[in-house]
Design an enzyme around this catalytic site. Structure first.
Site: not given
Ligand code: KIV
Length: 262
Positions: A42-43, A81, A110, A112, A179
């Protein structure tokens, strides 16, 4: 790489490399490299869409990026994510969101944090969907954490992350991203768990590393936290290529004789 390789690599002491991708052309480049697996993170909200946090992206947008990455990397192990709040909407709606990312082409999802997520993780894993956890600095909680800062400093905070990591393992996560956690804490969490810990800003004593592709390639020149290494001076190379193109256009030396149709 498939799901079983995560555990076997940890058992054999072989570090796992993971990198982010949000689009088809970078996914194709990664798939042609030795990198083990791809995270559609989600970055994307910050790196591609220009937001200051990861909060604005939703499941529909993440699915578009997962689909693009799958088209570029048909054989790769892709982790999608789950965006902000998409997995906190009760079992039914959260499972719908997970289904959207899996149908878009992810091999795993994934999410959080641990508190409040364990029942969903168990149900998701029991439904056949591998889940990767994410602890330490969890950017979706930026408003609660008060900024992008190192987590797990001090015994109480470190113990909390270790407890959370153990809960995620017990709930069925196949791996955890850790992280921005001090290296010694990350090392003891890694030793205490059977599943691989993939670090970002968590030192060397972990089972693997993840970086955002644009950081790795040095394309995000203005963003250089301590834990990022630029493996390429991408921003300068791209700028030079663009300037060369501009000059050759203005000097009328592009296109050359072989670069147009007779
Ligand atoms: O969203 C993302 O790119 C991440 C990584 C930095 C682990 O969660």
């Amino acid at each position: 790489m498939n799901i079983n390789d995560f555990i076997s690599k940890k058992r054999d002491g072989i570090p796992i490399s993971m990198v982010t991708s949000y689009d088809s052309w970078s996914a194709k480049l990664i798939a042609a490299s030795d990198v083990d697996c791809i995270l559609v993170g989600d970055s994307v909200s910050m790196v591609l869409h220009g937001h200051s946090t990861t909060l604005p992206v939703d499941t529909r947008q993440m699915a578009v990026h997962v689909e693009a990455v799958r088209r570029g990397a048909p054989e790769s192990f892709i982790i999608g994510d789950l965006p902000f709040l998409s997995f906190r909407m009760g079992m039914e709606k959260s499972m719908e969101n997970i289904a959207v990312l899996m149908r878009a082409g992810a091999n795993a999802v994934k999410l959080e944090g641990a508190a409040g997520n364990l029942e969903l993780i168990r149900h998701t894993v029991d439904s056949g969907v591998p889940v990767m956890g994410h602890l330490g600095l969890t950017p979706q909680s930026i408003n609660r954490l008060g900024g992008f800062r190192v987590q797990g400093r001090g015994k109480e905070a470190a113990d909390r992350i270790l407890d959370d990591a153990q809960s995620l393992q017990e709930a069925g996560c196949f791996s955890i991203v850790l992280e921005a956690v001090p290296g010694d804490i990350a090392g003891s969490i890694t030793t205490g768990l059977n599943i691989p810990i993939i670090g970002i800003g968590a030192g060397i004593d972990v089972d693997g590393q993840v970086l955002v592709l644009q950081d790795l390639l040095g394309l995000t020149a203005e963003f250089k936290p301590k834990f990022v290494r630029n493996f390429l001076d991408g921003a300068s190379l791209v700028k030079k290529a663009l300037n060369d193109y501009h000059h050759e256009v203005t000097e009328r030396s592009f296109p050359g004789k072989t670069e147009w149709y007779e």
